[in-house]
Design an enzyme around this catalytic site. Structure first.
Site, short mmCIF file in Angstrom:
data_model
loop_
_atom_site.label_atom_id
_atom_site.label_comp_id
_atom_site.label_asym_id
_atom_site.label_seq_id
_atom_site.Cartn_x
_atom_site.Cartn_y
_atom_site.Cartn_z
N HIS A 418 0.84 -1.20 0.00
CA HIS A 418 0.00 0.00 0.00
C HIS A 418 0.88 1.25 0.00
O HIS A 418 0.67 2.18 -0.79
CB HIS A 418 -0.90 -0.06 1.24
N GLU A 419 1.86 1.28 0.88
CA GLU A 419 2.69 2.47 1.04
C GLU A 419 3.70 2.62 -0.10
O GLU A 419 3.86 3.70 -0.68
CB GLU A 419 3.42 2.44 2.39
N HIS A 423 0.92 4.51 -2.67
CA HIS A 423 1.17 5.95 -2.61
C HIS A 423 2.41 6.35 -3.42
O HIS A 423 2.56 7.52 -3.78
CB HIS A 423 1.36 6.38 -1.15
#
Length: 670
Positions: A418-419, A423
């Protein structure tokens, strides 16, 4: 809702702390002190009564010298005291009287007469009780949101500024290149002018900007949170004396410059320097960072985190970073051009500095991410605690044991992806100045969804948060969650992380667990949906529900949810055989849509799509009732403190109890 029971966990740090050198311990101490001094800023941002409630709790602790049993008497039973202390620990852990996850207000589960009796212990307590006696129990407001009969927001503390007025002032600020993250907004008493409260140590100066058609003005008022920021800055100065390198000293100085002046240009400079400070032993995050709690999605809560890198975990994360380019080429927008990544992905993926110290990717400024890089910070000790907590009972009893066994590794690596690749990916189409584009305007890139050249992009001065407003954070989080979930069945990736078909935890089982978690988290998210205002109280919760709804409507039966309303039972079931054939394609289509909305500044298309997908109606309202009925006790965390004894720094950890939480805050002296 009244709080009766909590789950308390200690965020242990002692083993990591003792591995630091004396100089690193001194640096960590001053950075931690600076961070804790920001707590009062957060209290002020949460609700008008939070500061006084905070002082009431700590004054009561001082009055009884931490001997809570001495307060038990004819008017206060031990059960009454326990219920108040449970409220107090919950309040302190959330730094305010609204849950940090969900933004719903919680109140003491004791009769007001009990607090009135406790307040008689000293004149100071009596005065504080007079400030909080009504607000601490008041419902409504039920949650944080645009000021109304059911919600309140301390980002708009005075005279009930309306949503349309907030939007109008936002445009005025944008025209004058004034960032809103470290501001609050209120209507002046004359009802025609507006005051933008700017977080800064200095309180003098401040521009006056005209409203459209000269119908009034917007006045910039420096000095919001002044005394607290002054204490934050004083400790940053001390920390800089023990910094490991010039980069650390430089970004600490620009932190200070930003907090003193209120300049977000200075803060942006600090972020450019911070991302270049690779692999520090003591990591930090400071500033007005995340706009989750602002109903308008632009003003940010003060945030300060200090953590110690775990060398072994960080080494494994580095392996993933080294191989990240290969996995980026598997994302739904990848195409033959740009080295197999396509025009909507950065041609050069600048690997971030990745420390295992929960779930944050910074800076939030997309231009800095694209030009200078970014960092990912995983707060591992909190993730371990969360994996051990009592969970929602939405997995069939026959699978419960296996679900628990696989939950932490699946969740941990989902968060990492996710990170890093959520992002950390994506390329915005931008007109930086008039007539100057970061793409070929004569031959615009083709939208992979429509097959036609793009027709929208970010115009000069436009930003992601400015264009997408209240949707920005939840869509950004949803897109990042989708990237992680989309890649969590990749054999090469899972093998890199140590999961194969012959490992202790098999790769296939890890993927299966991830899809179970998609179902459970989607249901859990419903607890943060407010039926009174039809609003979501948490960006991640809305994202998780939207993902579940996508799988239910477009996943061909990969996930099913069974609801026994009479027994208040919800059960998530995953069809293993459909994960790659139906689940992954459904997530991929949703991910591609959100990615293209984001890259091309298509806020209107995004709103139509995402609001429908995250709409809670019909059977989902019935599910919500069962989710609320099965909600486990909230989590409360107790943190360590550091103390300076001469030139030596000592660490103190506290018992994982509600009294331990209160004691830790009392000894923090903020």
């Amino acid at each position: 809702m009244a709080v009766r029971e909590v789950q308390v966990f200690r965020l242990g740090i002692e083993a990591q702390f003792e591995r630091l050198t004396d100089r690193e311990k001194r640096y960590a101490h001053h950075m931690a002190r600076s961070a804790w001094y920001g707590a009062r800023i957060i209290l002020r941002q949460v609700s008008p009564e939070s500061s006084a409630i905070f002082d009431f709790i700590l004054e009561l602790h001082r009055e009884c010298a931490g001997n809570w049993n001495s307060l038990v008497g004819s008017n206060t039973s031990s059960e009454d005291l326990q219920l108040f202390l449970t409220y107090a620990a919950t309040f302190l852990s959330n730094i305010g009287n609204y849950y940090g996850s969900g933004d719903q207000k919680f109140i003491p589960d004791v009769d007001p007469t009990i607090l009135r009796q406790l307040a008689k212990k000293s004149p100071k307590l009596t005065g504080l009780y007079g400030e909080i006696s009504e607000a601490i129990y008041a419902r409504p407001p039920f949650g944080l949101g645009y000021p109304s009969g059911t919600a309140q927001s301390s980002y708009y503390p005075k005279n009930n500024v309306s949503e349309s007025e907030i939007a109008m002032v936002s445009k005025v600020l944008e025209r004058h290149s004034i960032y809103p993250e470290n501001t609050r907004l209120q209507k002046a008493d004359d009802d025609t002018d507006y005051e933008v409260l700017l977080a800064s140590v200095k309180s003098e100066g401040g521009a006056q900007l005209p409203l459209p058609d000269d119908t009034g003005s917007v006045r910039i008022v420096p000095g919001d949170h002044s005394s607290d920021l002054q204490r934050v800055c004083a400790e940053l100065v001390e920390a800089s004396k023990y910094a490991a390198n010039d980069q650390q000293r430089e970004y600490l100085n620009t932190y200070k410059e930003s907090f003193q002046s209120g300049s977000l240009d200075a803060y942006r400079t600090s972020q450019r320097i911070w991302v270049r400070d690779k692999a520090p032993r003591v990591e930090n995050i400071f500033g007005f960072v995340e706009p989750y709690r602002d109903p308008h999605g632009t003003r940010a809560e003060f945030e300060a985190l200090v953590g110690i890198s775990n060398d072994e975990e960080t080494e494994l994360l580095a392996k993933l970073v080294e191989n990240s380019a290969a996995f980026i080429r598997q994302l739904p927008w990848a195409a033959s051009e740009e080295d197999g990544k396509g025009p909507f992905e950065k041609s050069l993926f600048e690997p971030p500095d990745f420390s295992s110290i929960h779930r944050i990717n910074l800076p939030n400024y997309n231009d800095i991410r694209q030009e200078d890089g970014f960092k990912n910070v995983i707060i591992a000790n909190r993730m371990v605690a969360e994996s051990q907590a009592q969970q929602y009972p939405f997995i069939d009893a026959s699978e419960e044991e296996q679900f628990k066994k696989h939950k932490f590794p699946a969740y941990y690596w989902w968060v990492v992806l996710h990170e890093l690749l959520g992002h950390g990916t994506g390329r915005m189409m931008v007109e930086t100045t008039e007539g100057d584009f970061n793409f070929d305007i004569k031959k615009p890139p083709v939208n992979p969804i429509t097959g036609e050249p793009i027709t929208s992009w970010y115009k000069p001065g436009q930003t992601w948060t400015g264009q997408f407003g209240d949707l920005a954070t939840t869509v950004d989080e949803c897109r990042a969650e989708l990237v992680g979930a989309y890649l969590m069945d990749d054999p090469e990736l899972l093998g890199l992380l140590g999961f194969t078909e012959s490992s202790g935890i098999r790769a296939e089982d890890l993927t299966y667990n991830l899809y179970q978690q998609l179902g459970v988290d989607g249901l859990r998210g419903l607890s943060n949906y407010n039926t009174d205002g039809g609003k979501w109280g948490q960006a991640h919760s809305r994202a998780h529900f939207a993902m579940l709804k996508c799988l239910l409507t477009d996943g061909g039966g990969v996930i099913t949810v069974t609801h026994d309303q009479a027994r208040q039972s919800l059960t998530v079931r995953v069809d293993r055989a459909k994960i790659r054939t139906h689940g992954k394609p459904a997530l991929g289509k949703m991910l591609l849509r959100l990615h293209m909305f984001r890259c091309t500044a298509d806020a209107g298309g995004c709103r139509t799509y995402y609001e429908e997908l995250s709409r809670v109606d019909g059977v989902f309202l019935d599910w919500r009732e069962t989710v609320l009925a099965k909600k486990p006790p909230p989590l409360v965390f107790v943190h360590a403190n550091t103390f300076l004894e001469g030139d030596a720094v000592t660490l103190k950890e506290y018992e994982p109890t509600i009294k331990g939480v209160i004691e830790s805050w009392a000894e923090r002296k903020v």
